[in-house]
Design an enzyme around this catalytic site. Sequence first.
Site, mmCIF file in Angstrom:
data_model
loop_
_atom_site.group_PDB
_atom_site.id
_atom_site.type_symbol
_atom_site.label_atom_id
_atom_site.label_comp_id
_atom_site.label_asym_id
_atom_site.label_seq_id
_atom_site.Cartn_x
_atom_site.Cartn_y
_atom_site.Cartn_z
ATOM 1 N N ILE A 73 42.398 37.515 45.453
ATOM 2 C CA ILE A 73 41.062 36.935 45.605
ATOM 3 C C ILE A 73 41.077 35.842 46.666
ATOM 4 C CG2 ILE A 73 39.261 35.607 44.452
ATOM 5 C CD1 ILE A 73 39.993 37.106 41.872
ATOM 6 N N ARG A 115 39.269 31.090 35.842
ATOM 7 C CA ARG A 115 39.171 31.200 34.391
ATOM 8 C C ARG A 115 38.896 29.831 33.790
ATOM 9 N NH1 ARG A 115 38.462 35.718 34.899
ATOM 10 N NH2 ARG A 115 39.450 37.543 33.943
ATOM 11 N N ASP A 173 31.654 29.320 38.225
ATOM 12 C CA ASP A 173 31.319 30.612 37.617
ATOM 13 C C ASP A 173 31.971 30.748 36.246
ATOM 14 O OD1 ASP A 173 30.163 33.275 37.660
ATOM 15 O OD2 ASP A 173 32.199 34.042 37.956
ATOM 16 N N GLU A 211 33.265 29.138 27.187
ATOM 17 C CA GLU A 211 32.092 29.948 27.539
ATOM 18 C C GLU A 211 31.908 31.085 26.541
ATOM 19 O OE1 GLU A 211 33.739 33.167 30.749
ATOM 20 O OE2 GLU A 211 33.409 31.134 31.494
ATOM 21 N N HIS A 240 29.693 33.493 34.757
ATOM 22 C CA HIS A 240 30.888 34.343 34.861
ATOM 23 C C HIS A 240 30.515 35.743 35.351
ATOM 24 C CE1 HIS A 240 35.215 34.854 33.161
ATOM 25 N NE2 HIS A 240 35.050 35.519 34.292
ATOM 26 N N GLY A 291 31.382 36.681 38.622
ATOM 27 C CA GLY A 291 32.120 36.870 39.864
ATOM 28 C C GLY A 291 32.503 38.306 40.147
ATOM 29 N N ALA A 292 32.912 39.033 39.124
ATOM 30 C CA ALA A 292 33.359 40.412 39.320
ATOM 31 C C ALA A 292 32.240 41.424 39.125
ATOM 32 C CB ALA A 292 34.495 40.726 38.353
#
Length: 401
Positions: free
Chosen positions: A151, A233, A256, A261, A284, A286-287
């Site tokens: 990444i 994370r 993110d 969470e 969250h 991002g992916a």
Amino acid sequence: MLVLIADKFPSSGREVLGRLGEVVYRPELSAEQLPAALAETKADILVVRSTVVSETALAASPPLSLVVRAGAGTNTIDTAAASRRGIFVANCPGKNAIAVAELTMGLILALDRRIVDATLELRHGTWNKSKYGKARGLKGQTLGLVGFGMIAREVAIRARAFGLKILAFARSPIAPDVLEAHGVVQVADLGALLDASDIVSVHVPYSKACHHLIGAEQIARMRPGSTLIHTSRGGVVDDKALAEAVRSGRLRAGLDVFEGEPAGGQADFKNIAGDLGDVYATPHIGASTEQAESAISDEVVRIIESFVARGIVHHAVNLNERVARYSLVVRHLDRVGVLAGILMALREERVNVQGMSNTIFAGGEAACATITFEQAPSDECLQRLRDHEAILAVELRAARA
């Protein structure tokens, strides 16, 4: 074979898996509901994204032999418990790298140009060009990457296009040709990177060793007016310490991921973005692009197909990395009972086999077995093997120090 998919997964991937066996699709399952679903289905393979897989869940289905994380991080899976039960845990590294890198750059750009705040005011009918017409601009700023995996490398490629200078901190040396290809300079320690960067972007997996890697001490070292981007994370950054730094006006942040969470797709969540205008945040995601989800789906299918057809698990994360001290290479005729006889001879020597592979040559008459272990068999045992009529050659090799 039965595959339980306990998170959202593309229909195209489910269709391919359906050709291998039965597929049970239960994307609504929570971590608390997962053990009962596994017990009910007696699943052989489990596919998850963000759903927590506990030791209780792993024990619920005796046939369970493989858990596939449809993504990169496996911190939501009890890999230690899986190892104790002989269950493979695999992931799909790098398949979401571009998606996360794109969001990282989006947060950097949005913070620099105050895009979110300007949009909100315009939605309320306020034209405030004098306020939002001021931005530093990215060209010439220094971006510090914490971690330099797939990444971070994708981030570096995009950051260069914006004229950013790029530093990287990693626990291991980065190959010079990799640094040169990405236009990156590696720094000796995290503190040096924090001291020199205008923007710090975090790209390391969560582990106990990385808990609060960016804590109060590290945040205090960042330059006043700098920006912290966190898309890895929750738990890698100390959210409380970061909130204090943002509240004081020292830093801005683009996030993110968060500590604590929610695991589900929708929930009430009190977080540091709630009352801090200098924090831009996403839940969250991002992916979560169609491109990334398609690539991850294809990789999950590849992992399962390989496991079912050949017993090979790509990207297994819970295997012992210890290198065996010895390997026994035996060329033999491909006959019934030859391998069993070799293993029986090793058993009589009380040699514990750690790994084994057997390759068949063209024509199907001969094969070559490689067996690894910690304790070397005796010369007498090796000679008995050599004397066997179906064994062509025996070689004991010691691992290099």
